[in-house]
Design a protein around this motif. Structure first.
Motif, PDB file in Angstrom:
ATOM      1  N   SER A  15      60.240  33.273  73.613  1.00  0.00           N
ATOM      2  CA  SER A  15      61.322  32.411  73.129  1.00  0.00           C
ATOM      3  C   SER A  15      61.713  31.384  74.185  1.00  0.00           C
ATOM      4  CB  SER A  15      62.536  33.263  72.749  1.00  0.00           C
ATOM      5  OG  SER A  15      62.218  34.180  71.721  1.00  0.00           O
ATOM      6  N   GLY A  16      61.775  31.831  75.443  1.00  0.00           N
ATOM      7  CA  GLY A  16      62.111  30.894  76.515  1.00  0.00           C
ATOM      8  C   GLY A  16      61.089  29.790  76.663  1.00  0.00           C
ATOM      9  N   THR A  17      59.799  30.165  76.576  1.00  0.00           N
ATOM     10  CA  THR A  17      58.730  29.160  76.684  1.00  0.00           C
ATOM     11  C   THR A  17      58.780  28.187  75.509  1.00  0.00           C
ATOM     12  OG1 THR A  17      57.330  30.767  77.832  1.00  0.00           O
ATOM     13  CG2 THR A  17      56.255  28.830  76.885  1.00  0.00           C
ATOM     14  N   LEU A  18      58.950  28.743  74.307  1.00  0.00           N
ATOM     15  CA  LEU A  18      59.016  27.884  73.122  1.00  0.00           C
ATOM     16  C   LEU A  18      60.225  26.957  73.175  1.00  0.00           C
ATOM     17  CD1 LEU A  18      57.831  27.127  70.387  1.00  0.00           C
ATOM     18  CD2 LEU A  18      59.172  28.972  69.364  1.00  0.00           C
ATOM     19  N   GLY A  19      61.381  27.480  73.580  1.00  0.00           N
ATOM     20  CA  GLY A  19      62.575  26.638  73.697  1.00  0.00           C
ATOM     21  C   GLY A  19      62.412  25.557  74.745  1.00  0.00           C
ATOM     22  N   GLY A  20      61.739  25.901  75.858  1.00  0.00           N
ATOM     23  CA  GLY A  20      61.481  24.892  76.894  1.00  0.00           C
ATOM     24  C   GLY A  20      60.598  23.773  76.390  1.00  0.00           C
ATOM     25  N   LEU A  21      59.565  24.110  75.610  1.00  0.00           N
ATOM     26  CA  LEU A  21      58.694  23.084  75.046  1.00  0.00           C
ATOM     27  C   LEU A  21      59.439  22.210  74.047  1.00  0.00           C
ATOM     28  CD1 LEU A  21      55.430  25.182  74.481  1.00  0.00           C
ATOM     29  CD2 LEU A  21      55.832  23.434  76.229  1.00  0.00           C
ATOM     30  N   VAL A  22      60.309  22.832  73.255  1.00  0.00           N
ATOM     31  CA  VAL A  22      61.118  22.046  72.319  1.00  0.00           C
ATOM     32  C   VAL A  22      61.976  21.045  73.070  1.00  0.00           C
ATOM     33  CG1 VAL A  22      63.012  22.166  70.655  1.00  0.00           C
ATOM     34  CG2 VAL A  22      61.122  23.800  70.509  1.00  0.00           C
ATOM     35  N   ASN A  23      62.616  21.482  74.151  1.00  0.00           N
ATOM     36  CA  ASN A  23      63.447  20.569  74.946  1.00  0.00           C
ATOM     37  C   ASN A  23      62.620  19.451  75.561  1.00  0.00           C
ATOM     38  OD1 ASN A  23      65.794  21.980  74.451  1.00  0.00           O
ATOM     39  ND2 ASN A  23      65.581  23.286  76.256  1.00  0.00           N
ATOM     40  N   MET A  43      64.105  26.357  82.794  1.00  0.00           N
ATOM     41  CA  MET A  43      65.452  26.465  82.230  1.00  0.00           C
ATOM     42  C   MET A  43      65.433  27.212  80.906  1.00  0.00           C
ATOM     43  SD  MET A  43      67.418  25.184  84.464  1.00  0.00           S
ATOM     44  CE  MET A  43      68.918  25.198  83.485  1.00  0.00           C
ATOM     45  N   GLY A  44      64.381  27.027  80.104  1.00  0.00           N
ATOM     46  CA  GLY A  44      64.272  27.762  78.846  1.00  0.00           C
ATOM     47  C   GLY A  44      64.129  29.255  79.070  1.00  0.00           C
ATOM     48  N   LEU A  45      63.300  29.638  80.030  1.00  0.00           N
ATOM     49  CA  LEU A  45      63.132  31.062  80.344  1.00  0.00           C
ATOM     50  C   LEU A  45      64.419  31.663  80.893  1.00  0.00           C
ATOM     51  CD1 LEU A  45      59.561  30.965  81.940  1.00  0.00           C
ATOM     52  CD2 LEU A  45      60.193  32.006  79.757  1.00  0.00           C
ATOM     53  N   CYS A  46      65.096  30.907  81.753  1.00  0.00           N
ATOM     54  CA  CYS A  46      66.363  31.408  82.297  1.00  0.00           C
ATOM     55  C   CYS A  46      67.395  31.604  81.189  1.00  0.00           C
ATOM     56  CB  CYS A  46      66.899  30.437  83.342  1.00  0.00           C
ATOM     57  SG  CYS A  46      65.931  30.390  84.871  1.00  0.00           S
ATOM     58  N   GLY A  47      67.444  30.658  80.257  1.00  0.00           N
ATOM     59  CA  GLY A  47      68.388  30.793  79.149  1.00  0.00           C
ATOM     60  C   GLY A  47      68.093  32.003  78.289  1.00  0.00           C
ATOM     61  N   ALA A  48      66.797  32.233  77.999  1.00  0.00           N
ATOM     62  CA  ALA A  48      66.428  33.384  77.161  1.00  0.00           C
ATOM     63  C   ALA A  48      66.695  34.698  77.873  1.00  0.00           C
ATOM     64  CB  ALA A  48      64.958  33.282  76.774  1.00  0.00           C
ATOM     65  N   ILE A  85      66.949  26.753  73.947  1.00  0.00           N
ATOM     66  CA  ILE A  85      67.139  25.347  73.556  1.00  0.00           C
ATOM     67  C   ILE A  85      68.453  24.805  74.092  1.00  0.00           C
ATOM     68  CG2 ILE A  85      67.416  23.809  71.578  1.00  0.00           C
ATOM     69  CD1 ILE A  85      65.531  25.600  70.023  1.00  0.00           C
ATOM     70  N   ALA A  86      69.481  25.686  74.170  1.00  0.00           N
ATOM     71  CA  ALA A  86      70.772  25.240  74.695  1.00  0.00           C
ATOM     72  C   ALA A  86      70.691  24.858  76.168  1.00  0.00           C
ATOM     73  CB  ALA A  86      71.820  26.328  74.498  1.00  0.00           C
ATOM     74  N   SER A  87      69.670  25.369  76.866  1.00  0.00           N
ATOM     75  CA  SER A  87      69.512  25.004  78.282  1.00  0.00           C
ATOM     76  C   SER A  87      69.170  23.524  78.448  1.00  0.00           C
ATOM     77  CB  SER A  87      68.416  25.858  78.921  1.00  0.00           C
ATOM     78  OG  SER A  87      67.149  25.573  78.334  1.00  0.00           O
ATOM     79  N   ARG A  88      68.877  22.857  77.349  1.00  0.00           N
ATOM     80  CA  ARG A  88      68.581  21.413  77.389  1.00  0.00           C
ATOM     81  C   ARG A  88      69.724  20.630  78.004  1.00  0.00           C
ATOM     82  NH1 ARG A  88      69.508  17.245  73.345  1.00  0.00           N
ATOM     83  NH2 ARG A  88      68.057  15.521  73.668  1.00  0.00           N
ATOM     84  N   VAL A  89      70.951  21.115  77.819  1.00  0.00           N
ATOM     85  CA  VAL A  89      72.103  20.418  78.389  1.00  0.00           C
ATOM     86  C   VAL A  89      71.983  20.352  79.909  1.00  0.00           C
ATOM     87  CG1 VAL A  89      74.609  20.455  78.639  1.00  0.00           C
ATOM     88  CG2 VAL A  89      73.556  21.120  76.462  1.00  0.00           C
ATOM     89  N   PHE A  90      71.613  21.480  80.528  1.00  0.00           N
ATOM     90  CA  PHE A  90      71.481  21.504  81.984  1.00  0.00           C
ATOM     91  C   PHE A  90      70.299  20.661  82.431  1.00  0.00           C
ATOM     92  CE2 PHE A  90      73.462  25.483  80.628  1.00  0.00           C
ATOM     93  CZ  PHE A  90      74.622  25.481  81.393  1.00  0.00           C
ATOM     94  N   VAL A  91      69.199  20.738  81.672  1.00  0.00           N
ATOM     95  CA  VAL A  91      68.022  19.930  82.024  1.00  0.00           C
ATOM     96  C   VAL A  91      68.348  18.444  81.917  1.00  0.00           C
ATOM     97  CG1 VAL A  91      65.629  19.415  81.415  1.00  0.00           C
ATOM     98  CG2 VAL A  91      66.472  21.762  81.297  1.00  0.00           C
TER      99      VAL A  91
END
Length: 232
Positions: A15-23, A43-48, A85-91
């Protein structure tokens, strides 16, 4: 129990990897930021991986409920993907900060380059004034231009060459040479076209200086009467 932990860990990593790619593909990073993909993945992995901590804070029993109801794993997967995906804010803030810092650094470099060019324009006339050149190996002169110089132009060249300051102002030369302002300005502009004088825009205003070509003109003009007396 171990299989349960491995499944949860695998879900968080995927999920973290997929969310990171989405961002990454949403933010459309360019070649100017080569670390954009790595930053989004991390950041996606950290968020997950933070989802179990958030569930603990909210006193949720979702992690235990998954053991009795595997369908609850989908809910956990959704939480992990949402957190990634919410980690996009920090990125986004990190990328924007880097771009802002890069813009500031670029502006400082451009300002430094302008200051260096200005300093170069000021130093070159000083070096020409302090270092004695070879009159016989100076710049090529057009004697037709030299003969066309009027008395005002020659007077201005002498003022620039013989003054205490390398860079001189028009009012100062007018006052010292007893000239009219218009006559001095016309003489300077004509000499500027002939590259016998130069000007800089300093913090005090426009300042004029004599070039090596102008010094050669004065040398040739002063040497002509001597040569005529010797020939006579």
């Amino acid at each position: 129990m171990l299989d349960h932990l491995l499944i949860l860990t695998a879900v968080m990593l995927v999920s973290g990897t997929l969310g990171g790619l989405v961002n990454y593909y949403q933010m459309l990073f360019t070649e100017e930021d080569p670390a954009g993909l790595a930053r989004c993945l991390i950041m996606g992995l950290c968020g997950a991986l933070m989802v179990p901590v958030l569930l603990k804070f909210t006193r949720s029993d979702l992690l235990l409920e998954i053991q009795g109801d595997p369908s609850r794993l989908l809910l956990f997967t959704g939480y992990c993907l949402l957190a990634a995906i919410a980690s996009r804010v920090f990125v986004f803030h990190a990328a924007r900060r880097q771009l802002r810092d890069a813009s500031i650094a670029r502006a400082r470099v451009e300002n430094l380059e302008r200051e260096l060019r200005t300093l170069q324009l000021e130093i070159v006339p000083l070096l020409e004034h302090e270092i004695e050149g070879d009159p016989d190996s100076g710049p090529a002169l057009d004697f037709n231009q030299i003969r066309k110089l009027d008395d005002n132009a020659l007077h201005v060249l002498r003022l620039l060459n013989g003054g205490d300051c390398v860079f001189r102002s028009l009012p100062g030369m007018v006052r010292e040479g007893g000239m009219e302002t218009n006559s001095g300005a016309r003489a300077l502009n004509s000499l500027l076209v002939l590259e016998m004088v130069g000007k800089i825009h300093s913090h005090l205003g426009i300042r004029w200086y004599i070039t090596d070509k102008g010094r050669q003109v004065l040398y040739r003009r002063s040497a002509q009467p001597v040569a005529n007396r010797v020939s006579n």
